[in-house]
Design a protein around this motif. Structure first.
Motif, PDB file in Angstrom:
ATOM      1  N   TYR A 165      -5.777 -24.352   2.935  1.00  0.00           N
ATOM      2  CA  TYR A 165      -6.721 -25.163   1.926  1.00  0.00           C
ATOM      3  C   TYR A 165      -8.351 -25.287   2.551  1.00  0.00           C
ATOM      4  O   TYR A 165      -9.075 -25.650   1.887  1.00  0.00           O
ATOM      5  N   SER A 166      -8.513 -24.791   3.798  1.00  0.00           N
ATOM      6  CA  SER A 166      -9.698 -24.867   4.550  1.00  0.00           C
ATOM      7  C   SER A 166     -10.411 -23.579   4.589  1.00  0.00           C
ATOM      8  O   SER A 166     -11.444 -23.517   4.954  1.00  0.00           O
ATOM      9  N   THR A 167      -9.892 -22.314   3.900  1.00  0.00           N
ATOM     10  CA  THR A 167     -10.360 -21.255   4.023  1.00  0.00           C
ATOM     11  C   THR A 167     -10.372 -20.833   2.404  1.00  0.00           C
ATOM     12  O   THR A 167      -9.696 -20.802   1.644  1.00  0.00           O
ATOM     13  N   PRO A 168     -11.748 -20.236   2.001  1.00  0.00           N
ATOM     14  CA  PRO A 168     -11.923 -19.842   0.558  1.00  0.00           C
ATOM     15  C   PRO A 168     -10.707 -18.821   0.477  1.00  0.00           C
ATOM     16  O   PRO A 168     -10.643 -17.824   1.262  1.00  0.00           O
ATOM     17  N   LEU A 169     -10.480 -18.773  -0.875  1.00  0.00           N
ATOM     18  CA  LEU A 169      -9.073 -17.848  -1.080  1.00  0.00           C
ATOM     19  C   LEU A 169      -9.678 -16.410  -1.180  1.00  0.00           C
ATOM     20  O   LEU A 169      -9.008 -15.293  -0.877  1.00  0.00           O
ATOM     21  N   GLU A 170     -10.988 -16.214  -1.397  1.00  0.00           N
ATOM     22  CA  GLU A 170     -11.633 -14.886  -1.503  1.00  0.00           C
ATOM     23  C   GLU A 170     -11.633 -14.182  -0.294  1.00  0.00           C
ATOM     24  O   GLU A 170     -11.227 -13.002  -0.102  1.00  0.00           O
ATOM     25  N   GLU A 171     -11.908 -15.087   0.845  1.00  0.00           N
ATOM     26  CA  GLU A 171     -11.968 -14.512   2.123  1.00  0.00           C
ATOM     27  C   GLU A 171     -10.648 -13.931   2.618  1.00  0.00           C
ATOM     28  O   GLU A 171     -10.426 -13.041   3.392  1.00  0.00           O
ATOM     29  N   THR A 172      -9.583 -14.833   2.164  1.00  0.00           N
ATOM     30  CA  THR A 172      -8.178 -14.496   2.672  1.00  0.00           C
ATOM     31  C   THR A 172      -7.804 -13.063   1.966  1.00  0.00           C
ATOM     32  O   THR A 172      -7.216 -12.196   2.792  1.00  0.00           O
ATOM     33  N   LEU A 173      -7.969 -12.999   0.840  1.00  0.00           N
ATOM     34  CA  LEU A 173      -7.623 -12.036   0.082  1.00  0.00           C
ATOM     35  C   LEU A 173      -8.483 -10.669   0.131  1.00  0.00           C
ATOM     36  O   LEU A 173      -7.825  -9.635   0.391  1.00  0.00           O
ATOM     37  N   ARG A 174      -9.857 -10.889   0.415  1.00  0.00           N
ATOM     38  CA  ARG A 174     -10.433  -9.643   0.948  1.00  0.00           C
ATOM     39  C   ARG A 174     -10.056  -9.105   2.116  1.00  0.00           C
ATOM     40  O   ARG A 174      -9.837  -7.918   2.597  1.00  0.00           O
ATOM     41  N   ALA A 175      -9.513  -9.891   3.285  1.00  0.00           N
ATOM     42  CA  ALA A 175      -9.013  -9.449   4.736  1.00  0.00           C
ATOM     43  C   ALA A 175      -7.707  -8.853   4.537  1.00  0.00           C
ATOM     44  O   ALA A 175      -7.312  -7.757   4.824  1.00  0.00           O
ATOM     45  N   PHE A 176      -6.875  -9.382   3.436  1.00  0.00           N
ATOM     46  CA  PHE A 176      -5.530  -8.571   3.068  1.00  0.00           C
ATOM     47  C   PHE A 176      -5.959  -7.252   2.391  1.00  0.00           C
ATOM     48  O   PHE A 176      -5.270  -6.219   2.825  1.00  0.00           O
ATOM     49  N   ASP A 177      -6.921  -7.305   1.535  1.00  0.00           N
ATOM     50  CA  ASP A 177      -7.178  -6.049   0.883  1.00  0.00           C
ATOM     51  C   ASP A 177      -7.485  -4.887   1.710  1.00  0.00           C
ATOM     52  O   ASP A 177      -7.248  -3.710   1.810  1.00  0.00           O
ATOM     53  N   ASP A 178      -8.640  -5.453   2.934  1.00  0.00           N
ATOM     54  CA  ASP A 178      -9.015  -4.483   3.768  1.00  0.00           C
ATOM     55  C   ASP A 178      -7.805  -3.753   4.637  1.00  0.00           C
ATOM     56  O   ASP A 178      -7.940  -2.654   4.950  1.00  0.00           O
ATOM     57  N   LEU A 179      -7.042  -4.686   4.912  1.00  0.00           N
ATOM     58  CA  LEU A 179      -5.714  -4.140   5.947  1.00  0.00           C
ATOM     59  C   LEU A 179      -4.965  -3.187   5.041  1.00  0.00           C
ATOM     60  O   LEU A 179      -4.346  -2.024   5.542  1.00  0.00           O
ATOM     61  N   VAL A 180      -4.868  -3.415   3.710  1.00  0.00           N
ATOM     62  CA  VAL A 180      -4.443  -2.316   2.913  1.00  0.00           C
ATOM     63  C   VAL A 180      -5.120  -0.782   2.866  1.00  0.00           C
ATOM     64  O   VAL A 180      -4.482   0.146   2.816  1.00  0.00           O
ATOM     65  N   ARG A 181      -6.265  -1.132   2.665  1.00  0.00           N
ATOM     66  CA  ARG A 181      -7.210  -0.040   2.682  1.00  0.00           C
ATOM     67  C   ARG A 181      -7.211   0.741   3.999  1.00  0.00           C
ATOM     68  O   ARG A 181      -7.358   2.079   3.946  1.00  0.00           O
ATOM     69  N   GLN A 182      -6.998  -0.005   4.958  1.00  0.00           N
ATOM     70  CA  GLN A 182      -7.023   0.703   6.193  1.00  0.00           C
ATOM     71  C   GLN A 182      -5.581   1.296   6.356  1.00  0.00           C
ATOM     72  O   GLN A 182      -5.503   2.110   7.483  1.00  0.00           O
ATOM     73  N   GLY A 183      -4.435   1.247   5.288  1.00  0.00           N
ATOM     74  CA  GLY A 183      -3.218   1.730   5.733  1.00  0.00           C
ATOM     75  C   GLY A 183      -2.371   0.963   6.923  1.00  0.00           C
ATOM     76  O   GLY A 183      -1.235   1.437   7.102  1.00  0.00           O
ATOM     77  N   LYS A 184      -2.614  -0.136   7.298  1.00  0.00           N
ATOM     78  CA  LYS A 184      -1.971  -1.106   8.164  1.00  0.00           C
ATOM     79  C   LYS A 184      -0.998  -1.756   7.534  1.00  0.00           C
ATOM     80  O   LYS A 184      -0.175  -2.377   8.077  1.00  0.00           O
ATOM     81  N   VAL A 185      -1.207  -2.100   6.229  1.00  0.00           N
ATOM     82  CA  VAL A 185      -0.259  -3.124   5.456  1.00  0.00           C
ATOM     83  C   VAL A 185      -0.091  -2.048   4.028  1.00  0.00           C
ATOM     84  O   VAL A 185      -1.128  -1.621   3.531  1.00  0.00           O
ATOM     85  N   ASN A 236      -8.087 -17.595   7.914  1.00  0.00           N
ATOM     86  CA  ASN A 236      -9.465 -17.028   7.932  1.00  0.00           C
ATOM     87  C   ASN A 236      -9.433 -15.381   8.248  1.00  0.00           C
ATOM     88  O   ASN A 236      -8.267 -14.954   8.975  1.00  0.00           O
ATOM     89  N   ARG A 237     -10.473 -14.882   8.017  1.00  0.00           N
ATOM     90  CA  ARG A 237     -10.610 -13.332   8.215  1.00  0.00           C
ATOM     91  C   ARG A 237     -10.176 -13.166   9.587  1.00  0.00           C
ATOM     92  O   ARG A 237      -9.452 -12.216   9.908  1.00  0.00           O
ATOM     93  N   LYS A 238     -10.684 -13.835  10.538  1.00  0.00           N
ATOM     94  CA  LYS A 238     -10.516 -13.527  12.110  1.00  0.00           C
ATOM     95  C   LYS A 238      -9.190 -13.692  12.485  1.00  0.00           C
ATOM     96  O   LYS A 238      -8.546 -12.653  13.166  1.00  0.00           O
ATOM     97  N   HIS A 239      -8.334 -14.592  11.876  1.00  0.00           N
ATOM     98  CA  HIS A 239      -7.051 -14.974  12.535  1.00  0.00           C
ATOM     99  C   HIS A 239      -6.087 -13.823  11.849  1.00  0.00           C
ATOM    100  O   HIS A 239      -5.444 -13.265  12.340  1.00  0.00           O
ATOM    101  N   ILE A 240      -6.272 -13.256  10.514  1.00  0.00           N
ATOM    102  CA  ILE A 240      -5.610 -12.454   9.708  1.00  0.00           C
ATOM    103  C   ILE A 240      -5.667 -11.065  10.595  1.00  0.00           C
ATOM    104  O   ILE A 240      -4.706 -10.751  10.850  1.00  0.00           O
ATOM    105  N   LEU A 241      -7.121 -10.585  10.805  1.00  0.00           N
ATOM    106  CA  LEU A 241      -7.093  -9.240  11.244  1.00  0.00           C
ATOM    107  C   LEU A 241      -6.612  -9.243  12.885  1.00  0.00           C
ATOM    108  O   LEU A 241      -5.912  -8.069  13.273  1.00  0.00           O
ATOM    109  N   ARG A 242      -6.817 -10.093  13.517  1.00  0.00           N
ATOM    110  CA  ARG A 242      -6.245 -10.251  14.901  1.00  0.00           C
ATOM    111  C   ARG A 242      -4.668 -10.318  14.787  1.00  0.00           C
ATOM    112  O   ARG A 242      -4.050  -9.570  15.519  1.00  0.00           O
ATOM    113  N   SER A 243      -4.230 -11.383  14.177  1.00  0.00           N
ATOM    114  CA  SER A 243      -2.840 -11.321  14.037  1.00  0.00           C
ATOM    115  C   SER A 243      -2.096 -10.000  13.520  1.00  0.00           C
ATOM    116  O   SER A 243      -1.081  -9.812  13.922  1.00  0.00           O
TER     117      SER A 243
END
Length: 332
Positions: free
Chosen positions: A125-145, A95-102
């Motif tokens: 399987y309990s989190t929409p894939l779009e939510e996961t990938l958007r959180a990952f994409d945000d981290l990339v755009r922020q330069g953290k990943v 989920n977005r909360k866990h990804i960004l905090r982790s």
């Protein structure tokens, strides 16, 4: 050391990577962990793999301290997110909360301001894939990943993630981290062909099948003391491979390894690297000499005759196909 592109990305990684599952923060003390990292660096390894869940975060901390004096632009640090990192309901999964905090916690523990490759440690399987990938994409755009990947995902799951990223304009995954070795080849029928078409590279773990392919376990004999099979945490993963049939067939590989001037450990690593879809093979170590031995497999190229002889020696003990869902216990 030889280097390869991570999938179809421009990132170059050492074809042998150092991983610290079970060892750092758990199995060995910090001084020995640092000595192993030093040995890896001395052998030309630049790629280091860890995860936030290893030893409850201590593995990241130990690795971060071990790499503290290295030039950050000359090494690649991989870590992962998914497994629980706390007691809270949202301290797990993708989920977005866990990804960004982790991600923030991993950056702090590793002592760095960016992660080269951030991987979804399992499919959620309990989190929409779009939510996961958007959180990952945000981290990339922020330069953290810099790059994103997955670990132990099935071919349909990888294909869906690639489709969502394409449709939504997200940064696409460039890697998958599966278990892959002479004895376990379940990625070959579906995952490898898909990933070859899509430019996703394999960063494989357990190329030595948790030490079974090193030949240190002998048929009809108890496991040597101090090995993973006798470790309270690691033993649960290796026991099913310690059958007399498997161990006998592994011993039959010794003449082939000797013909190539290799140890059995080096032969097993070279075998994984013979797959052109493999970008890097992750090896661990509890002693510096182990990483020195493993890293010597870099650049070894096994020909068709050697690969055929390995197949013939192992025969029906090879696991080619999944018989069910990917096991959540097949870490790292």
């Amino acid at each position: 050391m030889e280097f390869r592109h991570l999938g179809r990305s421009g990132l170059m990684v050492s074809e042998i990577a150092y991983g610290n599952w079970i060892t750092h923060g758990s199995q060995i003390d910090e001084d020995r962990a640092h000595a192993c990292v030093r040995a890896a660096l001395d052998m030309g390894i630049t790629t280091f793999d860890t995860a936030d869940a290893y030893a409850e975060g201590r593995a990241e901390e130990v690795l971060g301290r071990a790499l503290r004096t290295e030039r950050r632009d000359e090494i690649e640090i991989f870590t992962k997110v998914y497994w629980p990192t706390g007691a809270g309901r949202n301290n797990r999964g993708l989920n977005r909360k866990h990804i960004l905090r982790s991600a923030e916690d991993s950056l702090r523990r590793l002592g760095t301001d960016y992660i080269d490759l951030y991987q979804a440690h399992r499919h959620d399987y309990s989190t929409p894939l779009e939510e996961t990938l958007r959180a990952f994409d945000d981290l990339v755009r922020q330069g953290k990943v810099l790059y994103v990947g997955v670990s132990e995902w099935t071919a349909p799951e990888i294909a869906e993630a690639l489709g969502v990223a394409r449709d939504m304009g997200f940064d696409r995954i460039v890697s998958n981290q599966p278990q892959y070795n002479m004895l376990r080849r379940v990625i070959e029928p579906e995952i490898v062909p898909l990933c070859e078409r899509e430019g996703v590279g394999q960063v494989v773990f357990q190329p030595m099948a948790m030490g079974v392919l090193t030949g240190k376990y002998l048929p009809g004999a108890p496991p040597p003391s101090g090995t993973r099979a006798t470790d309270p945490e690691g033993g649960q993963y290796v026991t099913r491979l310690l059958t007399d049939e498997i161990l006998t067939r592994v011993q039959n590989l010794r003449p082939l390894a000797a013909d190539h001037g290799l140890t059995l450990a080096q032969l097993s690593i070279a075998w994984t690297l013979a797959n052109p879809n493999v970008s890097s093979a992750i090896v661990g170590a509890s002693r510096p000499e182990q990483i020195t031995d493993s890293a010597a497999a870099a650049g070894v190229r096994l020909g068709p005759d050697a690969l055929k002889a390995i197949d013939e020696s192992l025969g029906n003990v090879v696991e080619h196909h999944l018989t069910g869902p990917l096991s959540p216990q097949s870490r790292p």
